[in-house]
Design an enzyme around this catalytic site. Structure first.
Site, PDB file in Angstrom:
ATOM      1  N   LYS A  66       0.841  -1.208   0.000  1.00  0.00           N
ATOM      2  CA  LYS A  66       0.000   0.000   0.000  1.00  0.00           C
ATOM      3  C   LYS A  66       0.875   1.257   0.000  1.00  0.00           C
ATOM      4  O   LYS A  66       0.583   2.234  -0.687  1.00  0.00           O
ATOM      5  CB  LYS A  66      -0.959  -0.033   1.201  1.00  0.00           C
ATOM      6  CG  LYS A  66      -2.036  -1.107   1.039  1.00  0.00           C
ATOM      7  CD  LYS A  66      -2.808  -1.421   2.314  1.00  0.00           C
ATOM      8  CE  LYS A  66      -3.763  -2.590   2.079  1.00  0.00           C
ATOM      9  NZ  LYS A  66      -4.503  -3.001   3.285  1.00  0.00           N
ATOM     10  N   GLN A 110      -4.256  -1.659   9.564  1.00  0.00           N
ATOM     11  CA  GLN A 110      -4.229  -2.984   8.951  1.00  0.00           C
ATOM     12  C   GLN A 110      -4.850  -4.022   9.889  1.00  0.00           C
ATOM     13  O   GLN A 110      -4.464  -4.130  11.046  1.00  0.00           O
ATOM     14  CB  GLN A 110      -2.770  -3.354   8.610  1.00  0.00           C
ATOM     15  CG  GLN A 110      -2.638  -4.648   7.836  1.00  0.00           C
ATOM     16  CD  GLN A 110      -3.285  -4.595   6.450  1.00  0.00           C
ATOM     17  OE1 GLN A 110      -3.158  -3.611   5.725  1.00  0.00           O
ATOM     18  NE2 GLN A 110      -3.998  -5.649   6.090  1.00  0.00           N
ATOM     19  N   ASP A 133     -10.731   2.752   4.412  1.00  0.00           N
ATOM     20  CA  ASP A 133     -11.122   1.348   4.278  1.00  0.00           C
ATOM     21  C   ASP A 133     -12.649   1.208   4.196  1.00  0.00           C
ATOM     22  O   ASP A 133     -13.155   0.147   3.852  1.00  0.00           O
ATOM     23  CB  ASP A 133     -10.619   0.543   5.496  1.00  0.00           C
ATOM     24  CG  ASP A 133      -9.285  -0.140   5.195  1.00  0.00           C
ATOM     25  OD1 ASP A 133      -9.011  -0.395   4.004  1.00  0.00           O
ATOM     26  OD2 ASP A 133      -8.537  -0.417   6.153  1.00  0.00           O
TER      27      ASP A 133
END
Ligand code: NAP
Length: 319
Positions: A66, A110, A133
């Protein structure tokens, strides 16, 4: 009947592999152009803050990818690597400081987090405007209401792939296997919003194959290597394999990859595992119309869509 539909299979048939890498590259190139435009027009350069807790090797690879993608498209990034013993309080403090910072547009924590940390509490602490997200209840609610804002990257990427591959969604019979907050549920919402007729299956579905065999579009996100086989797939269907599983057993690799197993077995011998989806590729190839590969599949879209979400968050907040 399964036997009827599968007995008619043309043995020479082979499902077309969707070129997911090309679509992911296209999305990133568009993001790079938009990042540049945002800079030209508003002197704003988006910034993504990635937070990794603990030392799970797979999570470390995801975060690295990412950060690398951010650099490629011109998004600034910062990586907060915290030890596994980090307390919920310490993590909440970091999130509060990232929420406050004007220069941070996207916050990515994460998952999964170490079991001592309450994941939902952390997700809810992120400013919904910076929730790239799309897991915050506000963003989940917006999606459920048909007013999406920041949408989870993996299912949003699947929609992009279908659109850019010319695969019709409206009116299609779609089946999503898996009902997680991260993939299955938002996937079903997005397909519904695009006028597919959607069935959602899960571990308590009584006759999984009967449900999945009805689907023109089959999206699988269960975390069970190669579980979806020939009997689950309608001839000619498009099969999107979201699963990412490390297989370490050579016998399983042989079963899943048929004539192409040698490469996979070599990978297991070399680095201890091979990456496998939730769909049995050899069996899917014999019956599906199109399918996505693993690796080189949906995972690439997830990263590309994260870039787009970060850009979107920056534009919404200060563009
Ligand atoms: P998850 O939270 O563990 O959810 C799994 C879902 O699958 C659950 O809804 C579960 O049902 C269902 N399920 C499990 N076994 C089943 C079975 N035998 N038959 C039918 N349904 C079954 O997993 P997730 O986070 O959604 O991830 C799923 C997979 O996608 C994993 O392999 C993960 O690594 C991968 N993934 C890939 C990406 C990417 O970028 N490619 C992104 C995210 C996840 P219940 O609800 O009844 O338990």
């Amino acid at each position: 009947m399964a036997t009827q539909s599968t007995s008619n299979i043309d043995m020479a048939h082979r499902a077309q592999l969707l070129d997911v890498a090309a679509v992911a590259t296209q999305i990133k190139e568009e993001a790079a152009r938009d990042v540049e435009r945002l800079w030209q027009d508003h002197q704003v350069r988006p910034r993504l803050a990635a937070v990794l807790v603990g030392d799970d090797p797979a999570s470390a690879v995801y975060v690295r990818n990412k950060i690398k993608a951010s650099e490629e498209v011109g998004i600034r990034s910062e990586h907060h690597a915290l030890p596994a013993q980090t307390s919920s309080m310490e993590l909440l403090d970091l999130i509060a400081s990232l929420n406050e910072r004007e220069d941070v547009d996207g916050i990515l924590v994460q998952l999964p987090l170490p079991s001592e940390i309450q994941q939902q509490k952390i997700i809810e602490a992120i400013d919904p405007q910076k929730d790239v997200d799309g897991f915050h209840p506000i963003n989940v609610g917006r999606l459920a209401l048909g007013r999406p804002s920041l949408v989870p990257c993996t299912p949003a990427g699947v929609i992009e792939l279908l659109d850019r591959s010319g695969i019709p969604i409206a009116g299609a019979s779609a089946c999503v296997v898996g009902r997680s907050q991260i993939v299955g549920r938002p996937m079903a919402q997005l397909l519904l919003q695009r006028d597919a007729t959607v069935t959602i299956c899960h571990s308590r579905t009584l006759d999984l194959a009967a449900a999945t065999r009805e689907a023109d579009l089959l999206v699988v996100a269960i975390g069970r290597p190669g579980l979806i086989g020939r009997e689950h797939i309608k001839p000619g269907a498009t099969v999107i394999d979201v699963g990412m599983n490390n297989v370490t057993d050579e016998a399983i690799a042989r079963k899943l990859f048929g004539g192409e197993a040698e490469k996979r077995i070599e990978a297991i011998r070399k680095r201890g595992y091979t990456l496998v989806g939730d769909v049995n590729p050899a069996e899917a190839d014999a019956v599906a119309g199109r399918r996505t590969p693993v690796p080189g599949g949906v995972g690439l879209l997830t990263v590309a869509m994260l870039m787009r979400n970060t850009l979107k968050a920056a534009k919404l907040r200060r563009g």
